[in-house]
Enzyme design. Sequence first.
Site: not given
Ligand SMILES: *Cc1c(COP(=O)(O)O)cnc(C)c1O
Length: 350
Positions: A79-80, A83, A92, A96, A99, A101, A261, A298, A305
């Site tokens: 997504r980002y 990372r 799990c 929960c 959840c 997911r 969510d 989110d 986020k």
């Molecule tokens: C939450 C999340 C992250 C990590 O986000 P941070 O704000 O850096 O903790 C990375 N990828 C996805 C898809 C996420 O949902």
Amino acid sequence: MLSFDDFAQKWSIDSAPLEPVAARYPFRLNGYFEGLITTREDPIWKQVVPDTREISDLSGFEDPLAEEELSVAPNLVHRYPNRVLWLVNDRCALHCRFCTRKRRWPDDDGSPQTPPDLKPALDYIARREQIVDVLLSGGDPLLLPEELLDEILRKLREIRHVQVIRIGSRVPCAMPGAVSQRLARMLSKFHPLYINIHFNHPAEITEASARACSTLAKAGIPLGSQTVLLRGVNDSQEILAELFHRLLAIRVRPYYLMQMDLTAGTAHFRTPLGTGLKILRMLRNRISGLAMPQFVVDLPGGRGKLPLLPNMIREINDRQMIVRNYTGHSCAYPLLRGEAEELKVEMARL
Ligand SMILES: *Cc1c(COP(=O)(O)O)cnc(C)c1O
């Protein structure tokens, strides 16, 4: 693991109306976490016992964060830019009910897990130098067979540009007995490694969960917590103040307080956005700054986020910014000439 029938019998609940719920979203609970329940409908109970609203409520989305759409390889969400989120396990320690997911929950038929195919995700990460942070989640990575988790971490460490590895887990909280010295030693080979633990209520902080956190912290792993704001479970300033403070005392730094969510069948857990902001405002400066998490939403559709803060600014003029402090008192902060314009833009007041 307890079967739903045994649980229903033990707590003498009428399981018939809940059977279709458990058929759609399987019940999963272990003896340790069940032992934290003191009365029916208490905050532990509400997190794990099926509720007919899970299937009667038709609002929300199966996949509110569009994780399937954003998957670039099986179980890998990008997504980002820098990372990735890698869902390395479906299992799990418990289910929960809120959840995000729950669409992916496996049937608990007791069959052994088929080992996942790691190659596509590893290849994807290895080919992209901008990926410097890999977040392992699931399901729960700490429930994978130890050799398999070891292998995943080792292969990630072989990728030069992966600098930071994070694990998201509920095991130290929900099944603390599974955190062994051996596991901690294995994890400590892969520093810098961070673990974010899912804790929601002070009742989850026990001698056993504190010991599990201590085992990990002593292995040099910085620990954070991700707490979900849950109606009827922890949506009060007293409960969260106690939780965040006690987490700090067991060496777990509160990282995120997450707005529920928009997951299908979880609306009964969701609080209005204002609730989270109000709690944050009440906690600010009343508990250690180190114990204050960020409140994040989110965004639907995988838009990322969004941290939210209560607005404490009352007015910005050419000479000063007028704010309300944590006790509610009005205070003035002097502004330099020309400072107000940029400040107003950054505060989105224009
Ligand atoms: C939450 C999340 C992250 C990590 O986000 P941070 O704000 O850096 O903790 C990375 N990828 C996805 C898809 C996420 O949902």
